[in-house]
Enzyme design. Structure first.
Site: not given
Length: 804
Positions: A134-135, A199, A487, A682, A684
């Site tokens: 999806d990213h 995520d 965000r 995030s 990440r």
């Protein structure tokens, strides 16, 4: 509609039959048909564990969050027996070792998670898992064109992820299938579940009563390998909802209002648990919206108790009727899916929904919250633009059927009055199931016929994948956009640092699309039509769930329901690839104190967007060396005010990653100094991987965001915080920072009162010692000594295979 949602399928009848056979006893048989078992929490085991926990804690009343967490403990006695039922000694203090039920990974973060998992040498995952593409899909012209282009651009990565799924038995949701959090809500989230997701908005699943926690890839590997996952027991923040939403107020306004109350740090190391009569007015997807944005206040996760109507109906509508029946029985007989009577929260915030008005949050931070009644005045005071340049509706936060039908009710009103949108606007369905159902019900055509660009079922502009053409990235002119996203950091959406993103509900975004004005309040303001009349919106009206049920849409977007591992599948990573790169283990700790030089002192907010930018950099998520060229490029140098600028010991200037690379080549270990909530945003893990890869060893700040601090520990970095925040002012770039008792702390397995002493040597030779705080657990000490958590886990699994 309620009766339609409660229609009993054949599967549902089988489930009810299992329960009826147990009515002779006080306890039901906690079973579902075979095809639902992998998606159903192991209720029998969890309730048994919870009974054990209750004995250990002397029947101390527990919150819902604690029930679910503690029932997933690997060893309740080991974690809880020392506290004699004193919950306050556990919350915020004790590390819990947990066995999650499921893992979900989005395509950007899944690459590094799977590259790390591969190093462990296991044939399959220990628990069910899923990958969601999806990213990496760029939004621009519309779903069909954008999806084809993105698939071609990212073919190598998608094929890598698909092959990993086939080899290790992981469900693969390909590009176009939908946004990870919406798919999880529709398929996997269930009351009482415990799930990890790579995520930060994984808590979205808490809207359906799950404990769902956003983590880095190394944390996900814990669960994927069957290694107990560690979490410091969160404190519990209770939010009592009273009254009922009405008019323009929506679930989004609950969390945008709370963000203003709590700030981006107010939920750190807390689980937010909602309760009260006000829950009855919320849909399941509305609760998910609230939990989703709990990430913006730093919360570990958020959760709602089981609702006999909203949750039951949503489970039935999404094809999980046996699970709905079972959850209802579990709650009825055991009270497992709600807090105990007299359970205590660390803090309680009360919110009357009947008095809530729409809120608009921003710019540049999700906690700058303004009620719409004051927004026009605040806009003028801050000299923000008077007009809105674009409106964007959707994302994982607000792309449900209810959201879209409320938007459609407003578009229909405006269209009937002859109004046309005044600014570009984009709509993103959350999943193929949502898109197909909207298409069937005529809403997609309604959107397109009224000027909307309907994007692919993917994250798109929300996470920086927006090829915006009306305003170039290099523009120095400030512009404002209204979005229903979660965000709004600088440059996050379109790469332009001068774009102000204001977060609000889909309904308020829609009103802005037709007014084009920042100060427009649709509750009282009007828009002039072409024939000179004044048009005023009526209150939006939506439908929680489609009256004719959801349809699946394109079957090509759906994966195999129960994937099996296949050891014969080859996962190929080309040595020449600039997208994927096999990992080389980080060096083990050499047994000595750390001696580092301060490379950069950072000023103000430093999110994971600043540390490891997304947007165009997402294509390098599977290539650690390439993506490390973006490390801290968004950071502001405290000493010069410059962005992405650092200075070598001889005074020569470099970009921040260039100096990191130079110092790595020169064998100069380095550290970075930061301020509060360092690593906000995030999940990440590249924000931890890249500094470690480029030679960083210590990050010393005023405070950390939870996920980022954990990610640093997982990669063998040493995260420290100033005991006295004033010491931040005493250190400068070029100073040497040397630990004095790190070896002692590690020898004591982290149990040394939480302090590491650090000697600072200024460039003029002056020295002084400061106290720094650490939060290293016994397991995290082992990660540090091994060089990383993956090194430690890999060695552990190899030993287990050799000595079964």
């Amino acid at each position: 509609m309620l009766s339609a949602c409660r229609r009993t399928s054949n599967i549902g009848l089988r489930s009810q039959s299992l329960l009826r056979r147990s009515l002779a006893t006080s306890a039901p048989v906690l079973e579902v048909p075979q095809e639902f078992k992998s998606r159903t929490p192991p209720y029998q085991k969890l309730i048994s564990n919870l009974n054990n926990v209750r004995k250990i804690l002397n029947d101390t009343p527990l919150t819902l969050a604690e029930k679910i967490l503690y029932s997933h403990l690997v060893n309740p006695e080991e974690s809880l027996s020392a506290f004699n039922g004193n919950i306050n000694s556990i919350r915020g203090e004790q590390y819990l070792k947990l066995n999650p039920d499921r893992v979900a990974m989005q395509d950007a973060s899944a690459q590094m998670a799977l590259l790390q998992f591969m190093t462990c040498g296991l044939p399959e995952t220990a628990i069910p898992a899923s990958i969601h593409c999806d990213h990496l899909i760029v939004g621009k012209d519309g779903a069909k064109t954008d999806l084809a282009s993105s698939i071609a651009t990212n073919k190598e990565v998608f094929e890598f992820l698909k092959s990993c799924g086939e080899k290790y038995g992981i469900q693969f949701w390909g590009p176009g299938s939908g946004i990870i959090h919406q798919i999880v809500l529709e398929n996997f989230s269930t009351p009482g579940l415990m799930m990890l997701g790579t995520d930060s908005h994984t808590p979205n699943a808490g809207g359906l009563g799950a404990i769902a926690i956003g983590v880095g890839g190394a944390d996900a590997v814990d669960a994927l390998t069957g290694t107990p996952w560690e979490l410091k027991a969160p404190k519990i923040l209770g939010v009592k909802l009273t009254g009922k939403l009405n008019g323009w107020a929506s679930p989004k306004d609950i969390i945008t209002h709370l963000a203003g109350v709590l700030t981006v740090r107010g939920g750190t190391n807390h689980i937010i648990e909602y309760f009260g009569e006000g829950l009855k007015s919320l849909s399941c997807t509305g609760m998910a919206t609230i939990c989703n944005m709990g990430a913006e206040v730093g919360a570990t996760t958020s959760i709602f108790p089981y609702q006999d109507v909203a949750h039951y109906n949503y489970l039935v509508a999404t094809g999980r009727e046996p699970i709905a029946h079972l959850a209802s029985q579990v709650n009825k007989h055991y009270g497992f899916l709600k807090s105990d009577e007299n359970a205590k929260y660390d803090k309680v915030i009360e919110l009357n929904l009947s008095e809530l008005e729409p809120h608009i949050n921003g710019p540049f931070t999700p906690d700058l919250s303004t009620p719409i009644s004051k927004f026009g005045e605040v806009t003028k005071q801050n000299k923000w633009p008077e007009t809105v340049s674009a409106g964007l509706i959707g994302s994982c936060t607000n792309s449900s059927y209810q959201d879209m039908t409320r938007v459609a009710s407003l578009i229909t009103q405006a269209s009937d009055a002859g109004l046309k949108p005044k600014i570009p606007f984009f709509i993103t369905p959350g999943s193929e199931k949502i898109r197909a159902t909207l298409q069937r019900d005529g809403l997609i055509d309604l959107f397109k016929n009224n000027g909307a660009i309907v994007l692919a079922n993917a994250c798109g502009p929300c996470i920086g994948q927006w090829n915006r053409e009306d305003i170039p990235k290099t523009s120095t002119q400030t512009n404002s956009i209204f979005t229903s996203f979660n965000r709004n950091f600088k440059a996050r959406n379109d790469g332009n640092r001068n774009t102000m993103n204001f977060l609000t509900s889909p309904e308020i975004v829609t009103a802005a699309i037709y007014s084009g004005k920042m100060d427009f309040d649709p509750r009282k303001d009007s828009i002039q039509t072409q024939d000179g009349k004044q048009f005023k919106f009526s209150d939006p009206i939506g439908i929680d769930l489609p009256q004719r049920g959801f349809i699946r849409g394109n079957e090509d977007f759906y994966p195999v329901a129960e994937p099996k591992s296949n050891p014969n599948v080859d996962v190929l990573v080309s040595p020449e690839s600039d997208r994927l790169q096999l990992l080389t283990p980080f060096d083990k700790w050499n047994g000595k104190e750390l001696k580092t030089t301060i490379l950069l002192k950072i000023e103000g907010k430093c999110t994971t967007d600043h540390i490891s930018a997304a947007g165009v950099w997402l294509k390098y998520k599977g290539h650690l060396e390439n993506i490390s060229n973006n490390t801290l490029i968004g950071a502001v140098n405290k000493e010069t005010g410059e962005v992405n600028k650092a200075y070598d010991l001889d005074g020569k200037d470099y970009s921040i990653p260039e100096l990191m690379i130079k110092w790595k080549e020169d064998a100069i270990p380095w550290c970075v100094i930061g301020e509060h909530n360092y690593g906000e945003g995030s999940a990440r893990e590249h924000a931890a991987l890249s500094p470690r890869f480029l030679g960083g060893r210590i990050i010393l700040v005023k405070s950390f965001a939870r996920i980022h601090e954990t990610n640093l520990k997982k990669q063998g970095m040493l995260p420290l915080t100033f005991k006295d925040e004033n010491d931040y002012d005493k250190v400068s770039s070029g100073d040497v920072l040397e630990t004095l008792d790190l070896a002692d702390m590690l020898d004591k397995k982290g149990d040394n009162n939480g302090i590491v002493q650090v000697k600072i040597t200024k460039r003029n030779g002056e020295t002084f010692i400061i106290d720094c705080k650490h939060t290293m657990s016994e397991d995290q000490v082992e990660f540090f000594k091994a060089g990383s958590a993956i090194n430690y886990i890999g060695e552990l699994k190899r030993q287990q295979q050799q000595n079964p």
